[in-house]
Motif scaffolding. Structure first.
Motif, PDB file in Angstrom:
ATOM      1  N   ILE A   7       0.866  -1.182   0.000  1.00  0.00           N
ATOM      2  CA  ILE A   7       0.000   0.000   0.000  1.00  0.00           C
ATOM      3  C   ILE A   7       0.898   1.225   0.000  1.00  0.00           C
ATOM      4  O   ILE A   7       1.704   1.416   0.908  1.00  0.00           O
ATOM      5  N   ILE A   8       0.760   2.047  -1.031  1.00  0.00           N
ATOM      6  CA  ILE A   8       1.581   3.253  -1.163  1.00  0.00           C
ATOM      7  C   ILE A   8       0.777   4.439  -0.655  1.00  0.00           C
ATOM      8  O   ILE A   8      -0.189   4.860  -1.289  1.00  0.00           O
ATOM      9  N   GLY A   9       1.152   4.949   0.503  1.00  0.00           N
ATOM     10  CA  GLY A   9       0.465   6.083   1.103  1.00  0.00           C
ATOM     11  C   GLY A   9      -0.219   5.713   2.402  1.00  0.00           C
ATOM     12  O   GLY A   9      -0.933   4.711   2.471  1.00  0.00           O
ATOM     13  N   THR A  10       0.005   6.525   3.437  1.00  0.00           N
ATOM     14  CA  THR A  10      -0.610   6.268   4.743  1.00  0.00           C
ATOM     15  C   THR A  10      -1.572   7.384   5.139  1.00  0.00           C
ATOM     16  O   THR A  10      -1.676   7.746   6.305  1.00  0.00           O
ATOM     17  N   GLY A  14      -5.467   4.898   2.386  1.00  0.00           N
ATOM     18  CA  GLY A  14      -4.559   3.772   2.511  1.00  0.00           C
ATOM     19  C   GLY A  14      -4.704   3.051   3.832  1.00  0.00           C
ATOM     20  O   GLY A  14      -4.668   1.813   3.893  1.00  0.00           O
ATOM     21  N   LEU A  15      -4.897   3.808   4.911  1.00  0.00           N
ATOM     22  CA  LEU A  15      -5.046   3.189   6.230  1.00  0.00           C
ATOM     23  C   LEU A  15      -6.360   2.433   6.341  1.00  0.00           C
ATOM     24  O   LEU A  15      -6.422   1.370   6.952  1.00  0.00           O
ATOM     25  N   SER A  16      -7.419   2.982   5.750  1.00  0.00           N
ATOM     26  CA  SER A  16      -8.707   2.299   5.755  1.00  0.00           C
ATOM     27  C   SER A  16      -8.609   0.975   5.003  1.00  0.00           C
ATOM     28  O   SER A  16      -9.090  -0.060   5.476  1.00  0.00           O
ATOM     29  N   ALA A  17      -7.970   1.010   3.831  1.00  0.00           N
ATOM     30  CA  ALA A  17      -7.799  -0.218   3.049  1.00  0.00           C
ATOM     31  C   ALA A  17      -6.980  -1.239   3.811  1.00  0.00           C
ATOM     32  O   ALA A  17      -7.344  -2.419   3.892  1.00  0.00           O
ATOM     33  N   GLY A  18      -5.867  -0.799   4.377  1.00  0.00           N
ATOM     34  CA  GLY A  18      -4.992  -1.713   5.090  1.00  0.00           C
ATOM     35  C   GLY A  18      -5.655  -2.357   6.281  1.00  0.00           C
ATOM     36  O   GLY A  18      -5.500  -3.559   6.535  1.00  0.00           O
ATOM     37  N   GLN A  19      -6.421  -1.572   7.030  1.00  0.00           N
ATOM     38  CA  GLN A  19      -7.099  -2.113   8.198  1.00  0.00           C
ATOM     39  C   GLN A  19      -8.088  -3.198   7.800  1.00  0.00           C
ATOM     40  O   GLN A  19      -8.154  -4.259   8.428  1.00  0.00           O
ATOM     41  N   ALA A 115      -3.002   5.760  15.266  1.00  0.00           N
ATOM     42  CA  ALA A 115      -3.720   4.647  15.888  1.00  0.00           C
ATOM     43  C   ALA A 115      -4.070   3.579  14.860  1.00  0.00           C
ATOM     44  O   ALA A 115      -3.951   2.379  15.126  1.00  0.00           O
ATOM     45  N   LEU A 116      -4.514   4.000  13.667  1.00  0.00           N
ATOM     46  CA  LEU A 116      -4.879   3.036  12.629  1.00  0.00           C
ATOM     47  C   LEU A 116      -3.662   2.281  12.109  1.00  0.00           C
ATOM     48  O   LEU A 116      -3.747   1.085  11.800  1.00  0.00           O
ATOM     49  N   LEU A 117      -2.539   2.972  12.002  1.00  0.00           N
ATOM     50  CA  LEU A 117      -1.332   2.325  11.490  1.00  0.00           C
ATOM     51  C   LEU A 117      -0.763   1.341  12.493  1.00  0.00           C
ATOM     52  O   LEU A 117      -0.320   0.244  12.134  1.00  0.00           O
ATOM     53  N   GLY A 118      -0.800   1.733  13.771  1.00  0.00           N
ATOM     54  CA  GLY A 118      -0.302   0.849  14.819  1.00  0.00           C
ATOM     55  C   GLY A 118       1.121   0.396  14.549  1.00  0.00           C
ATOM     56  O   GLY A 118       1.993   1.194  14.220  1.00  0.00           O
TER      57      GLY A 118
END
Length: 328
Positions: A7-10, A14-19, A115-118
Motif C-alpha cells: 500500500i503506497i500512502g498512509t 490507505g489506512l482504511s484499506a490496510g485495516q 492509531a490506525l497504522l499501529g
C-alpha cells in the motif's frame, strides 16, 4: 506465508484499506514518502504545541463511517468539536448557521492515523517512483533506486496526479487518475503569546486570500496555551501564489487574518507555512475506487469519491472489498 500486499500512502484511504485487509487475514506493507503517517490529516509539532495544518475536522454522514467514528470515540482517538463558528463575506462577520457535527483527532488530527497504522510494517521517508510487474509478482522502486517486493497486489493511495504515474502498468487506470484535477492550498499556523480578544473559533471566509481560519486550542485535547491559529488560503489565491516564498505567504495571510478577526492582532511568536499541492479534488466522483483485479493493481483516495475524509475512508474500504472478493 502469503505474498504481502503493498500500500503506497498512509493517508486515510490507505489506512482504511490496510485495516480492512488485515482484518481479513491478509498481510500488508506500507510505503510513505513523508516521515510520518496521515497525509493531509497530518499535524505539525513545534515548541508552541501541535497544529493541524491540513484537514481541520471531518463529518460522518454515511452510516458505515459514522459507526466507525463512534468506535474511534470510544477508544479516545477522536472528539466532537463544537466551535463558535462564523462566516465572513465582504469584510462582515456573522454567526454561521451550519450546525453539523464535526469531529477531530485527539490530541491532534494525526492521532487517528497513528492509531490506525499501529505497528504495521511501514517504510517511512520512502518515495515510490515506479510500480512494475515481474513474471508473477509486483515490485516497487523508490527514489533512491532500491527495489521492494515481491507483492501479490499493489494499492496506490496517493493524490490523483501522483497516482497516475504509479498506475502506468494499467494505462486505463492511469488515464482516469490523470484526468482528475486537484486544487492547492497554502496553510499557515500562527501562535500568539496572549489570547486574541475574540469569541471566534472558526470562520468560513468568502472572497480575498483566506478561505478558513480556526483557533487550534478550541478543539478538544489541545494545549490551552499559547493561542494558536490555522489559516487556510483559498484555492484561487493558492494557485496564483503557488511559488511564493513561505515568509511572504505568512505575511499576506497574517494581514488578511488581522483585518478579518475584529480585534488587535500582534506579530506572532511563532509561524509556519505549508503548501498542500493536492489539497482537494475540484469535483466529486462516484468510482469508489479504481482497480484491475486480473493485474492486481488498485487505487483509492478521496478523489475517487466525495473529496472528504469520509470519502477517503469509504474509498479504502471499497478497494479492500474488491481485493477480498477477488481472492474468494
Amino acid at each position: 506465508m502469503s505474498t504481502p500486499i503493498a500500500i503506497i500512502g498512509t493517508g486515510m484511504a490507505g489506512l482504511s484499506a490496510g485495516q480492512a485487509l488485515v482484518e481479513a487475514g491478509l498481510d500488508v506493507r506500507y510505503f510513505e514518502k513523508s516521515r510520518g503517517s496521515g497525509g493531509r490529516m497530518a499535524s505539525k509539532r513545534s515548541d508552541t504545541g501541535s497544529l493541524d495544518l491540513g484537514a481541520q475536522y471531518f463529518t460522518a454522514r454515511d452510516r458505515r463511517f459514522a459507526d466507525v467514528v463512534q468506535q474511534w470515540r470510544a477508544r479516545g482517538w477522536v472528539g466532537e468539536w463544537a466551535p463558535s463558528l462564523y462566516q465572513a463575506s465582504e469584510g462582515q462577520l456573522s454567526p454561521s448557521p451550519d450546525e453539523q457535527v464535526r469531529w477531530v483527532g485527539v490530541p491532534r488530527m494525526s492521532a487517528i492515523s497513528r492509531a490506525l497504522l499501529g505497528a504495521l510494517p511501514t517504510e517511512f521517508s520512502c518515495r515510490i517512483t515506479e510500480v512494475f510487474r515481474g513474471d508473477q509478482y509486483w515490485h516497487l522502486q523508490d527514489a533512491e533506486g532500491k527495489n521492494h517486493g515481491p507483492f501479490s497486489r499493489v494499492v496506490v493511495a496517493t493524490p490523483a496526479p501522483q497516482a497516475s504515474n504509479l498506475l502506468a502498468a494499467a494505462p486505463k487506470l492511469a488515464s482516469v487518475a490523470a484526468g482528475v484535477a486537484m486544487e492547492p492550498t497554502w496553510s499557515v499556523g500562527l501562535s500568539f503569546e496572549r489570547p486574541l480578544d475574540t469569541e471566534l473559533d472558526g470562520c468560513f471566509v468568502q472572497g480575498g486570500a483566506l478561505d478558513w481560519v480556526a483557533r487550534n486550542r478550541s478543539k478538544p485535547g489541545r494545549e490551552p496555551v499559547p493561542d494558536s491559529w490555522v489559516l487556510h488560503a483559498s484555492s484561487d489565491w493558492s494557485r496564483h501564489n503557488l511559488d511564493l516564498p513561505r515568509e511572504a505567504v505568512t505575511e499576506a495571510l497574517h494581514g488578511e487574518f488581522a483585518e478579518l478577526v475584529g480585534c488587535a492582532v500582534p506579530a506572532p511568536s511563532f509561524s509556519v507555512a505549508h503548501r498542500w499541492l493536492y489539497a482537494k479534488p475540484t469535483s466529486s466522483h462516484q468510482w469508489g475506487a479504481l482497480g484491475d483485479a486480473d493485474l492486481g493493481l488498485y487505487a483509492c483516495g478521496d478523489w475517487c469519491s466525495s473529496g472528504r475524509v469520509e470519502g477517503a475512508w469509504l474509498s479504502g474500504q471499497e478497494v479492500a472489498r474488491r481485493i477480498i472478493s477477488h481472492l474468494q
